[in-house]
Design an enzyme around this catalytic site. Structure first.
Site, mmCIF file in Angstrom:
data_model
loop_
_atom_site.group_PDB
_atom_site.id
_atom_site.type_symbol
_atom_site.label_atom_id
_atom_site.label_comp_id
_atom_site.label_asym_id
_atom_site.label_seq_id
_atom_site.Cartn_x
_atom_site.Cartn_y
_atom_site.Cartn_z
ATOM 1 N N LYS A 11 0.821 -1.221 0.000
ATOM 2 C CA LYS A 11 0.000 0.000 0.000
ATOM 3 C C LYS A 11 0.860 1.278 0.000
ATOM 4 O O LYS A 11 2.070 1.223 0.282
ATOM 5 C CB LYS A 11 -0.931 -0.042 1.217
ATOM 6 C CG LYS A 11 -1.953 -1.194 1.165
ATOM 7 C CD LYS A 11 -2.922 -1.152 2.356
ATOM 8 C CE LYS A 11 -3.969 -2.246 2.277
ATOM 9 N NZ LYS A 11 -4.931 -2.213 3.417
ATOM 10 N N PHE A 59 -15.335 3.576 6.982
ATOM 11 C CA PHE A 59 -13.971 3.945 6.585
ATOM 12 C C PHE A 59 -13.755 3.895 5.068
ATOM 13 O O PHE A 59 -12.648 4.132 4.587
ATOM 14 C CB PHE A 59 -12.943 3.045 7.289
ATOM 15 C CG PHE A 59 -13.131 1.562 7.034
ATOM 16 C CD1 PHE A 59 -12.660 0.961 5.877
ATOM 17 C CD2 PHE A 59 -13.770 0.762 7.973
ATOM 18 C CE1 PHE A 59 -12.825 -0.395 5.641
ATOM 19 C CE2 PHE A 59 -13.947 -0.605 7.750
ATOM 20 C CZ PHE A 59 -13.473 -1.176 6.577
ATOM 21 N N ARG A 87 -1.767 -14.139 4.613
ATOM 22 C CA ARG A 87 -2.448 -13.389 5.671
ATOM 23 C C ARG A 87 -1.745 -13.561 7.017
ATOM 24 O O ARG A 87 -1.721 -12.647 7.844
ATOM 25 C CB ARG A 87 -3.931 -13.764 5.717
ATOM 26 C CG ARG A 87 -4.662 -13.208 4.480
ATOM 27 C CD ARG A 87 -6.139 -13.466 4.476
ATOM 28 N NE ARG A 87 -6.871 -12.734 5.489
ATOM 29 C CZ ARG A 87 -7.337 -11.487 5.350
ATOM 30 N NH1 ARG A 87 -7.113 -10.811 4.224
ATOM 31 N NH2 ARG A 87 -8.024 -10.917 6.311
ATOM 32 N N THR A 93 -5.268 -6.956 10.902
ATOM 33 C CA THR A 93 -5.559 -5.667 10.246
ATOM 34 C C THR A 93 -5.032 -4.479 11.049
ATOM 35 O O THR A 93 -4.407 -3.571 10.504
ATOM 36 C CB THR A 93 -7.095 -5.507 10.064
ATOM 37 O OG1 THR A 93 -7.602 -6.700 9.473
ATOM 38 C CG2 THR A 93 -7.429 -4.314 9.198
ATOM 39 N N ARG A 104 2.620 -6.195 9.318
ATOM 40 C CA ARG A 104 1.896 -5.076 9.922
ATOM 41 C C ARG A 104 2.456 -4.715 11.298
ATOM 42 O O ARG A 104 2.506 -3.524 11.652
ATOM 43 C CB ARG A 104 0.405 -5.394 9.965
ATOM 44 C CG ARG A 104 -0.237 -5.241 8.567
ATOM 45 C CD ARG A 104 -1.605 -5.854 8.506
ATOM 46 N NE ARG A 104 -2.354 -5.470 7.310
ATOM 47 C CZ ARG A 104 -3.465 -6.078 6.918
ATOM 48 N NH1 ARG A 104 -3.966 -7.099 7.610
ATOM 49 N NH2 ARG A 104 -4.106 -5.671 5.834
ATOM 50 N N ASN A 114 -2.061 0.347 6.708
ATOM 51 C CA ASN A 114 -1.470 -0.867 7.275
ATOM 52 C C ASN A 114 -0.627 -1.673 6.290
ATOM 53 O O ASN A 114 -0.512 -2.889 6.390
ATOM 54 C CB ASN A 114 -2.565 -1.723 7.926
ATOM 55 C CG ASN A 114 -3.651 -2.125 6.952
ATOM 56 O OD1 ASN A 114 -3.579 -1.791 5.770
ATOM 57 N ND2 ASN A 114 -4.631 -2.853 7.430
ATOM 58 N N HIS A 117 -2.196 -5.435 1.569
ATOM 59 C CA HIS A 117 -3.493 -6.094 1.377
ATOM 60 C C HIS A 117 -3.229 -7.524 0.941
ATOM 61 O O HIS A 117 -2.287 -7.779 0.192
ATOM 62 C CB HIS A 117 -4.311 -5.402 0.268
ATOM 63 C CG HIS A 117 -5.407 -6.287 -0.268
ATOM 64 N ND1 HIS A 117 -6.632 -6.391 0.338
ATOM 65 C CD2 HIS A 117 -5.428 -7.159 -1.324
ATOM 66 C CE1 HIS A 117 -7.373 -7.278 -0.325
ATOM 67 N NE2 HIS A 117 -6.664 -7.754 -1.342
HETATM 68 P P1 RTP Z 1 -7.071 -6.024 3.340
HETATM 69 O O1 RTP Z 1 -8.426 -6.337 2.751
HETATM 70 O O2 RTP Z 1 -6.552 -4.664 2.946
HETATM 71 O O3 RTP Z 1 -6.095 -7.127 3.087
HETATM 72 O O4 RTP Z 1 -7.186 -5.973 4.928
HETATM 73 P P2 RTP Z 1 -7.986 -6.912 5.907
HETATM 74 O O5 RTP Z 1 -8.634 -8.040 5.144
HETATM 75 O O6 RTP Z 1 -7.068 -7.265 7.027
HETATM 76 O O7 RTP Z 1 -9.085 -5.915 6.460
HETATM 77 P P3 RTP Z 1 -10.529 -5.557 5.867
HETATM 78 O O8 RTP Z 1 -11.522 -5.733 6.983
HETATM 79 O O9 RTP Z 1 -10.782 -6.281 4.585
HETATM 80 O O10 RTP Z 1 -10.402 -3.995 5.601
HETATM 81 C C1 RTP Z 1 -9.835 -3.512 4.414
HETATM 82 C C2 RTP Z 1 -8.918 -2.366 4.722
HETATM 83 O O11 RTP Z 1 -9.695 -1.247 5.140
HETATM 84 C C3 RTP Z 1 -8.927 -0.456 6.049
HETATM 85 N N1 RTP Z 1 -9.634 -0.359 7.330
HETATM 86 N N2 RTP Z 1 -9.731 0.755 8.003
HETATM 87 N N3 RTP Z 1 -10.354 2.714 9.955
HETATM 88 C C4 RTP Z 1 -10.739 1.461 10.149
HETATM 89 O O12 RTP Z 1 -11.319 1.098 11.144
HETATM 90 C C5 RTP Z 1 -10.419 0.472 9.117
HETATM 91 N N4 RTP Z 1 -10.753 -0.795 9.132
HETATM 92 C C6 RTP Z 1 -10.263 -1.338 7.997
HETATM 93 C C7 RTP Z 1 -7.586 -1.142 6.225
HETATM 94 O O13 RTP Z 1 -6.668 -0.571 5.291
HETATM 95 C C8 RTP Z 1 -7.917 -2.569 5.871
HETATM 96 O O14 RTP Z 1 -6.771 -3.279 5.501
HETATM 97 MG MG MG Z 2 -9.824 -7.726 3.411
#
Ligand code: RTP
Ligand code: MG
Length: 140
Positions: A11, A59, A87, A93, A104, A114, A117
């Site tokens: 990212k 978000f 992952r 996350t 991370r 973070n 992805h």
């Molecule tokens: P990713 O899709 O980016 O691999 O991350 P992830 O599965 O661990 O998390 P996900 O729930 O799919 O969320 C996608 C991305 O959204 C941003 N986020 N911001 N401000 C917040 O509370 C928040 N929560 C999620 C993060 O960039 C997250 O990786």
């Molecule tokens: Mg995700």
């Protein structure tokens, strides 16, 4: 366990800090092979389409702005159980919850910014890979 492919994105917070090599070393050390990779700068609309599943989340707008705020490196990682393995290497996350040694834990700046992805399931991996890459670009 079968050989899988997954879509990874380094990212903008990480490309900005020149962390691509350090992050790629973590993938390779975990046995993931980088079979395709390119540096691109997404528009907000392209980021929005990629993260469309989160469209109703509070978000979402901030996430799309962030993903379009600088270059990203999109890549396809291949290996045994690559989706789960990636992952695991990424970590939780929110960096506050990420296990020590994960990408991370070491590099993320916040829950939003973070660093990486990774696809979360075989179906999403397939769709996300084809969003960025043509079949001929994947060199296993
Ligand atoms: P990713 O899709 O980016 O691999 O991350 P992830 O599965 O661990 O998390 P996900 O729930 O799919 O969320 C996608 C991305 O959204 C941003 N986020 N911001 N401000 C917040 O509370 C928040 N929560 C999620 C993060 O960039 C997250 O990786
Ligand atoms: Mg995700």
């Amino acid at each position: 366990m079968a050989t899988e492919r997954t879509l990874s994105i380094i990212k903008p917070d990480a490309t900005k800090r020149n962390l691509t090599g350090k992050i790629n070393a973590k993938f390779e050390d975990a046995g993931l092979r980088i079979v395709a990779q390119k540096r691109i700068h997404l528009t907000k609309a392209q980021a929005g389409k990629f993260y469309e599943v989160h469209a109703s989340r509070p978000f979402y707008d901030e996430l799309c702005e962030f993903m379009a705020s600088g270059p990203v490196v999109v890549q396809v990682l291949e290996g045994e159980g690559a989706i789960a393995k990636n992952r695991e290497v990424m970590g939780a996350t929110n960096p506050k919850d990420s296990a020590a040694g994960t990408i991370r834990a070491e590099f993320a700046e916040s829950v939003g910014e973070n660093s990486v992805h990774g696809s979360d399931a075989p179906e999403t991996a397939k769709d996300e890979i084809s969003y960025f890459f043509a079949g001929m670009e994947l060199v296993g």
